[in-house]
Write a protein that holds these residues in place. Sequence first.
Motif, PDB file in Angstrom:
ATOM      1  N   ILE A   5       0.838  -1.198   0.000  1.00 17.35           N
ATOM      2  CA  ILE A   5       0.000   0.000   0.000  1.00 17.35           C
ATOM      3  C   ILE A   5       0.874   1.249   0.000  1.00 17.35           C
ATOM      4  O   ILE A   5       0.604   2.211  -0.724  1.00 17.35           O
ATOM      5  N   ALA A   6       1.931   1.239   0.806  1.00 20.16           N
ATOM      6  CA  ALA A   6       2.844   2.388   0.859  1.00 20.16           C
ATOM      7  C   ALA A   6       3.501   2.626  -0.493  1.00 20.16           C
ATOM      8  O   ALA A   6       3.641   3.774  -0.925  1.00 20.16           O
ATOM      9  N   LEU A   7       3.902   1.556  -1.161  1.00 12.10           N
ATOM     10  CA  LEU A   7       4.504   1.737  -2.485  1.00 12.10           C
ATOM     11  C   LEU A   7       3.484   2.274  -3.477  1.00 12.10           C
ATOM     12  O   LEU A   7       3.807   3.118  -4.321  1.00 12.10           O
ATOM     13  N   GLY A   8       2.234   1.805  -3.396  1.00 10.90           N
ATOM     14  CA  GLY A   8       1.180   2.316  -4.277  1.00 10.90           C
ATOM     15  C   GLY A   8       0.911   3.791  -4.045  1.00 10.90           C
ATOM     16  O   GLY A   8       0.782   4.567  -4.995  1.00 10.90           O
ATOM     17  N   THR A  22      13.882   5.851  -9.763  1.00 12.30           N
ATOM     18  CA  THR A  22      13.817   4.396  -9.828  1.00 12.30           C
ATOM     19  C   THR A  22      13.019   3.831  -8.649  1.00 12.30           C
ATOM     20  O   THR A  22      12.604   4.563  -7.749  1.00 12.30           O
ATOM     21  N   LEU A  23      12.834   2.534  -8.658  1.00  5.83           N
ATOM     22  CA  LEU A  23      12.141   1.851  -7.570  1.00  5.83           C
ATOM     23  C   LEU A  23      12.890   2.031  -6.255  1.00  5.83           C
ATOM     24  O   LEU A  23      12.278   2.148  -5.191  1.00  5.83           O
ATOM     25  N   GLN A  24      14.204   2.091  -6.305  1.00  9.47           N
ATOM     26  CA  GLN A  24      14.995   2.325  -5.095  1.00  9.47           C
ATOM     27  C   GLN A  24      14.703   3.705  -4.498  1.00  9.47           C
ATOM     28  O   GLN A  24      14.618   3.856  -3.282  1.00  9.47           O
ATOM     29  N   HIS A  25      14.551   4.715  -5.361  1.00 14.28           N
ATOM     30  CA  HIS A  25      14.203   6.047  -4.875  1.00 14.28           C
ATOM     31  C   HIS A  25      12.832   6.030  -4.198  1.00 14.28           C
ATOM     32  O   HIS A  25      12.637   6.630  -3.141  1.00 14.28           O
ATOM     33  N   LEU A  26      11.891   5.358  -4.821  1.00 18.45           N
ATOM     34  CA  LEU A  26      10.544   5.268  -4.270  1.00 18.45           C
ATOM     35  C   LEU A  26      10.556   4.561  -2.916  1.00 18.45           C
ATOM     36  O   LEU A  26       9.926   5.018  -1.960  1.00 18.45           O
TER      37      LEU A  26
END
Length: 59
Positions: A5-8, A22-26
């Motif tokens: 949920i947090a990533l969404g 990138t995904l790492q930044h997110l």
Amino acid sequence: MTLLIALGVGLAVHGPITAAFTLQHLAYRTLPLACGVWAMLTLVLVMVLRIRGAQRQTA
């Protein structure tokens, strides 16, 4: 589940994944906050259970 949920939410707030973001930044931006929320919810649950247990013992 909470981390997904947090990533969404992070994707919705910070925009799509690009070469510069990138995904790492997110993950760096969203996961510490999600872990903090999870910890607070866990502490609230522990306190509620302790209070309810104490009320049952005195009744």
